[in-house]
Design an enzyme around this catalytic site. Structure first.
Site, PDB file in Angstrom:
ATOM      1  CG  HIS A 202      -1.851  -0.909   0.725  1.00 43.18           C
ATOM      2  ND1 HIS A 202      -2.735   0.100   0.426  1.00 43.18           N
ATOM      3  CD2 HIS A 202      -2.416  -2.199   1.940  1.00 43.18           C
ATOM      4  CE1 HIS A 202      -4.148  -1.193  -0.154  1.00 43.18           C
ATOM      5  NE2 HIS A 202      -3.501  -2.666   0.260  1.00 43.18           N
ATOM      6  CG  HIS A 223      -2.107  -6.443  -2.112  1.00 45.22           C
ATOM      7  ND1 HIS A 223      -1.332  -5.514  -2.567  1.00 45.22           N
ATOM      8  CD2 HIS A 223      -2.934  -6.962  -1.219  1.00 45.22           C
ATOM      9  CE1 HIS A 223      -2.122  -4.432  -1.156  1.00 45.22           C
ATOM     10  NE2 HIS A 223      -3.220  -5.666   0.003  1.00 45.22           N
ATOM     11  CG  ASN A 226      -3.086  -5.940  -6.283  1.00 53.78           C
ATOM     12  OD1 ASN A 226      -3.205  -7.505  -6.861  1.00 53.78           O
ATOM     13  ND2 ASN A 226      -3.980  -5.580  -7.808  1.00 53.78           N
ATOM     14  CG  ASP A 255      -8.587 -12.942  -7.738  1.00 52.75           C
ATOM     15  OD1 ASP A 255      -7.390 -12.674  -8.520  1.00 52.75           O
ATOM     16  OD2 ASP A 255      -9.243 -12.100  -7.055  1.00 52.75           O
ATOM     17  N   GLY A 256      -6.963 -14.216 -11.386  1.00 52.67           N
ATOM     18  CA  GLY A 256      -7.088 -13.033 -12.503  1.00 52.67           C
ATOM     19  C   GLY A 256      -7.741 -11.625 -13.184  1.00 52.67           C
ATOM     20  CG  HIS A 258      -7.278  -8.706  -6.373  1.00 51.70           C
ATOM     21  ND1 HIS A 258      -7.873  -9.537  -6.489  1.00 51.70           N
ATOM     22  CD2 HIS A 258      -6.575  -8.163  -5.674  1.00 51.70           C
ATOM     23  CE1 HIS A 258      -9.013  -8.501  -5.835  1.00 51.70           C
ATOM     24  NE2 HIS A 258      -8.387  -7.933  -4.824  1.00 51.70           N
ATOM     25  CG  ASP A 281      -6.492  -9.057  -0.583  1.00 47.55           C
ATOM     26  OD1 ASP A 281      -6.605  -8.283   1.624  1.00 47.55           O
ATOM     27  OD2 ASP A 281      -6.719  -8.042  -0.690  1.00 47.55           O
ATOM     28  CB  ALA A 314     -13.005  -3.609  -1.522  1.00 44.41           C
TER      29      ALA A 314
END
Length: 390
Positions: A202, A223, A226, A255-256, A258, A281, A314
């Site tokens: 982040h 992540h 992201n 997950d294809g 993100h 996540d 989210a």
């Protein structure tokens, strides 16, 4: 009663065994031998997975909830639902992950989670066990906050962290931190000295700022791709540093959604079988139908496998068994090569190798049976078949 499990293969965290015979009793593994060197006890219950690979149950170091509940509810009822759902999908251990919230609410959640983590050490705990807490926020960048509420983000301060660490009774094991924030490097060093793993994320950090956090003890990345500064050929930034620092672990939400599937092989080549970590996540909507759900203290809309708040991703509704299968599909990796990503690597990064990531005699009887394509065939947690098949 003793139960004997047989399969085509067994991956124990280090290598493959052909035609394994694994004997289990009272939630522990009694022995692991090949069929050629062992006899199956006549009085034992037997479960056969003739075309599957047995492997350690998964460890999810970044999960906010599932089955309609958020871990920040921090109640026995909520965590029981989350734990039961995770166990059904092959996850045996997890880090209960917070999301940025008002400080008082966070402290209350941490206190409740600490008591539940202690309770999970008891033999009668049902489902996946929470091993610790992943503090995702509040020490995050406003520029790369994602859906974390901006009004609740805080500057990194050792005194604030210490209040959280005390409320959590020392159970914070992982903390996401934006390296560029004033005080972040000092906090990284302080938290690392207390046994907390620092994950950079982040963040809008430059390469130099990211390297300073790594020098202060940061060991992982949250992540990857992201909520990170975009890669630039003149300023590699946090993303370029994560991908090129061999010592750094790195999460991926596979997950294809993100991360585009075409970029997953790039992450795989950069982090390899020793530093890549698959995470979900996942938020409270995981395992639930489309609709409106909560992530921490704010609502999230879920439709067609995508969780969003005000148009921003989210969390996810991913499970680690699906992440593993997706990874194999996206990269062409073998099941053996992919298995460290949700098992051995997260255990090594968090220092929980004694509790997760391997299958061994006298270890916990938490394991999965996987098909040749990586799909979950069965989940066994505490020696008990959870009944999940796909």
């Amino acid at each position: 009663m003793r139960t004997v499990f047989t399969a085509a293969w067994l991956w124990d965290g280090a290598g493959l065994m052909r035609d394994p015979v694994m004997e289990v009793s009272d939630g522990r593994v009694l022995s692991i031998r090949s069929k050629s060197e062992s006899e199956i006890p006549a009085d034992a219950k037997r479960l056969d997975f003739p075309s599957a690979t047995l492997a350690p149950a998964f460890l999810d170091v970044h999960i906010h909830g599932g089955a309609g509940h958020d871990v920040m509810e921090a109640t026995p009822e909520a965590l029981a639902k989350v734990s039961g759902f995770l166990a059904s999908r092959g996850t045996g251990k997890f880090l209960a992950t917070t999301v940025t919230a008002p400080l008082d609410a966070t402290l209350q959640s941490l206190s409740g989670l600490a008591k539940l983590i202690e309770a999970a050490k008891e033999d009668n705990w049902q489902g996946a066990r929470p091993l610790g807490i992943h503090l995702e926020g509040p020490f995050l960048s406003h520029a790369k906050r994602g859906v974390h509420p901006p009004e609740d983000l805080l500057a990194p301060e050792i005194s604030t962290f210490d209040r959280m660490f005390e409320a959590a009774e020392g159970h914070i094991r992982l903390m996401t931190l934006a390296p560029e924030l004033p005080g972040a490097v000092e906090l990284a060093a302080h938290a690392t000295a207390k046994g907390v793993r620092i994950s950079v994320g982040h963040s809008n950090a430059t390469a130099a700022e990211t390297k300073a956090a790594i020098a202060a003890g940061a060991s992982s990345a949250t992540h990857t791709f992201n909520a990170m500064r975009a890669l630039d050929h003149r300023e590699p930034g946090i993303l370029g540093t994560v991908l090129t620092t061999d010592s750094l672990y790195a999460e991926l939400i596979c997950d294809g959604i993100h991360v585009d599937p075409s970029l997953v092989p790039l992450w795989w080549r950069a982090k390899g079988g020793k530093r890549g970590i698959l995470v979900t996540d996942a938020m409270s909507a995981a395992g639930m139908p489309d609709g409106e759900y909560m992530l921490g203290g704010f609502p999230v809309h879920v439709a067609d496998g995508r969780a969003t708040a005000n148009g921003v991703l989210a969390g996810s509704v991913l499970t680690l068994d699906r992440a593993l299968k997706n990874f194999i599909t996206f990269t062409g990796a073998s099941v053996e090569d992919a298995l460290p990503l949700p098992t051995r690597n997260p255990a090594a990064m968090t220092g929980f190798e004694d509790f997760a990531g391997t299958l061994r005699a006298d270890g916990p009887a938490d394991f999965v049976a996987l098909g040749a394509d990586g799909a979950l065939t069965a989940s066994v947690i505490g020696g008990q078949l959870q009944g999940a098949t796909v």
